[in-house]
Scaffold this active site. Sequence first.
Site, PDB file in Angstrom:
ATOM      1  N   GLY A  83       0.708  -1.051   0.108  1.00 44.57           N
ATOM      2  CA  GLY A  83       0.026  -0.063   0.027  1.00 44.57           C
ATOM      3  C   GLY A  83       0.991   1.305  -0.223  1.00 44.57           C
ATOM      4  N   ILE A 128       1.595   3.944   2.329  1.00 43.57           N
ATOM      5  CA  ILE A 128       2.637   4.035   3.142  1.00 43.57           C
ATOM      6  C   ILE A 128       3.616   2.802   3.442  1.00 43.57           C
ATOM      7  CG2 ILE A 128       3.320   4.732   5.694  1.00 43.57           C
ATOM      8  CD1 ILE A 128       0.277   5.988   5.543  1.00 43.57           C
ATOM      9  N   PHE A 185       0.324  -2.401   8.809  1.00 44.14           N
ATOM     10  CA  PHE A 185      -0.348  -1.308   8.013  1.00 44.14           C
ATOM     11  C   PHE A 185      -1.835  -1.969   7.364  1.00 44.14           C
ATOM     12  CE2 PHE A 185       4.034  -0.283   6.900  1.00 44.14           C
ATOM     13  CZ  PHE A 185       4.351   0.882   7.403  1.00 44.14           C
ATOM     14  N   LYS A 220      -9.224   2.443   4.919  1.00 47.32           N
ATOM     15  CA  LYS A 220      -8.893   3.808   5.540  1.00 47.32           C
ATOM     16  C   LYS A 220      -9.891   5.017   5.286  1.00 47.32           C
ATOM     17  CE  LYS A 220      -5.736   5.050   1.952  1.00 47.32           C
ATOM     18  NZ  LYS A 220      -4.504   5.477   1.416  1.00 47.32           N
ATOM     19  N   SER A 232      -3.724   7.135  13.938  1.00 48.12           N
ATOM     20  CA  SER A 232      -3.820   8.433  13.239  1.00 48.12           C
ATOM     21  C   SER A 232      -4.061   9.621  14.433  1.00 48.12           C
ATOM     22  CB  SER A 232      -4.981   8.195  12.394  1.00 48.12           C
ATOM     23  OG  SER A 232      -5.553   9.352  12.053  1.00 48.12           O
ATOM     24  N   TYR A 249     -14.295   4.433  11.044  1.00 46.75           N
ATOM     25  CA  TYR A 249     -12.754   4.241  11.047  1.00 46.75           C
ATOM     26  C   TYR A 249     -11.829   4.762  12.040  1.00 46.75           C
ATOM     27  CZ  TYR A 249      -7.790   5.401   9.351  1.00 46.75           C
ATOM     28  OH  TYR A 249      -6.785   5.402   9.080  1.00 46.75           O
ATOM     29  N   LYS A 262      -9.379   2.806  15.040  1.00 44.10           N
ATOM     30  CA  LYS A 262      -7.770   3.425  15.347  1.00 44.10           C
ATOM     31  C   LYS A 262      -7.778   3.263  16.960  1.00 44.10           C
ATOM     32  CE  LYS A 262      -6.109   3.012  11.488  1.00 44.10           C
ATOM     33  NZ  LYS A 262      -5.372   1.853  11.200  1.00 44.10           N
ATOM     34  N   PHE A 290      -0.091  12.110  11.100  1.00 43.03           N
ATOM     35  CA  PHE A 290      -0.838  13.333  10.500  1.00 43.03           C
ATOM     36  C   PHE A 290      -1.343  13.012   9.133  1.00 43.03           C
ATOM     37  CE2 PHE A 290      -1.373  15.914  14.447  1.00 43.03           C
ATOM     38  CZ  PHE A 290      -0.803  15.164  15.258  1.00 43.03           C
ATOM     39  N   ASN A 331      -9.201  13.002  -0.628  1.00 40.79           N
ATOM     40  CA  ASN A 331      -8.312  13.728   0.057  1.00 40.79           C
ATOM     41  C   ASN A 331      -7.811  14.738  -0.757  1.00 40.79           C
ATOM     42  OD1 ASN A 331      -7.294  10.646   1.187  1.00 40.79           O
ATOM     43  ND2 ASN A 331      -7.568  12.146   2.823  1.00 40.79           N
ATOM     44  N   LEU A 332      -7.336  15.824  -0.097  1.00 41.92           N
ATOM     45  CA  LEU A 332      -6.867  17.040  -0.787  1.00 41.92           C
ATOM     46  C   LEU A 332      -5.602  16.800  -1.929  1.00 41.92           C
ATOM     47  CD1 LEU A 332      -7.159  20.251  -1.075  1.00 41.92           C
ATOM     48  CD2 LEU A 332      -5.256  20.394   0.743  1.00 41.92           C
ATOM     49  N   ARG A 361      -3.953  21.562   8.533  1.00 44.18           N
ATOM     50  CA  ARG A 361      -3.449  20.217   8.879  1.00 44.18           C
ATOM     51  C   ARG A 361      -1.878  20.252   8.709  1.00 44.18           C
ATOM     52  NH1 ARG A 361      -7.947  20.405   9.341  1.00 44.18           N
ATOM     53  NH2 ARG A 361      -9.671  18.646   8.370  1.00 44.18           N
TER      54      ARG A 361
END
Length: 335
Positions: free
Chosen positions: A11, A13, A81, A85, A125, A150, A154, A178, A199-200, A231
């Site tokens: 994945g 990360i 991991f 998500k 997270s 979600y 965590k 983060f 996501n941005l 963020r």
Amino acid sequence: MKKILVTGGLGYIGSHTVVELLSVGFDVVVIDNLNNSKEEVKARIEDIAGRNFELCIGDVNDAATLEALFVKHTFDGVIHFAAHKAVGESVDNPVMYYQNNVSGLISLLSTMEKHKVSNLIFSSSCTVYGAATDLPVTEKTLIQKAESPYGTTKILGEDIINDFAKHKEFKSILLRYFNPVGAHPSAKIGELPLGVPNNLVPYITQTAAGIREQLTVFGEDYNTEDGTCIRDYIHVVDLAKAHVKALTYCQDMSHNVDVFNVGTGKGNTVLEVIRAFEKVNGVKLNYKIGPRRGGDIEQIYADTSKVNALLGWSAQYDIADMMQHAWAWQQGLQD
Ligand code: NAD
Ligand code: UDP
């Protein structure tokens, strides 16, 4: 420490972390069910690192598959991991999230217990802090009831590991990420969002690439310098390196569980991110200001003094690097 099991290692990360592990000499075994990744990532990781690793295509919920891996190999540590998500998806399908993220962890812990394997690094997270009012958040900031299933997975994951480790010869580090963004500087690995990104940064790169017509900035009436949310964006390669540091620290620590924020310590507004992208890449972004997105937190960024001091880790890349590498990766995807 020599051989590490990485769950979800193909994945976003995980792939960057496997590169870092291989590069400093660890042997790596990955288990990934390809739920949110592609098998071809393996060759890309090996290409960057110049070393190979073993891949088991399988599910961490499958006890027999895990058992076979732990019989075959003696692991010195595990980085976990593997999880779903997507916050919105977890609201629509909570059972799927508890099943994969919570049961998956329990399945892994019971196999680790049976085979007396210690040193677990867990992907947590900053979502556990909710809408914290005292900024920056430290590891002592109160954990708040999660806004989504979600987020609950965590918090539960952290609780389960704390309980599990209490009466055992077992050590674990909880890393509270983060906002991971960017891609490997080689542009050979990066994030592969399925469908329309939430996501941005993937939304920015897909808009710049013409895949999305226009980016909407969700709200400009927040109590921040330019009115948009803040963020703490962290380069995925920096984040990956924090896992290598955490492994070394974990095996030597005198207590069972520790927790670290992993961020840069610096917050950026949405408009600052957009401007950084435009400037470093020389690309004009088509965006408009829209209404707030439900459930968004106004601002959050990390106090990183603990991770800096104890893990000897700090972020090396800045927001311009993150935007440059994210764009290079996106452009490579179109070739
Ligand atoms: P990702 O979806 O890119 O990677 C997860 C990998 O795990 C995928 O390759 C997927 O195929 C695999 N996987 C999922 N369920 C599995 C299972 N049951 N068995 C085997 N493999 C499985 O996600 P990511 O962004 O790399 O996130 C990694 C971890 O970090 C997750 O636990 C996530 O919750 C956490 N995290 C991510 C972010 C973020 O913004 N990306 C932020 C905070 C925490
Ligand atoms: N954001 C935005 N437009 C988008 C996606 C995100 O303005 O299309 C904003 C969002 O409101 C938040 C920030 O960008 O303030 C980061 O959002 P992301 O979903 O990447 O991370 P999270 O909110 O989970 O921290």
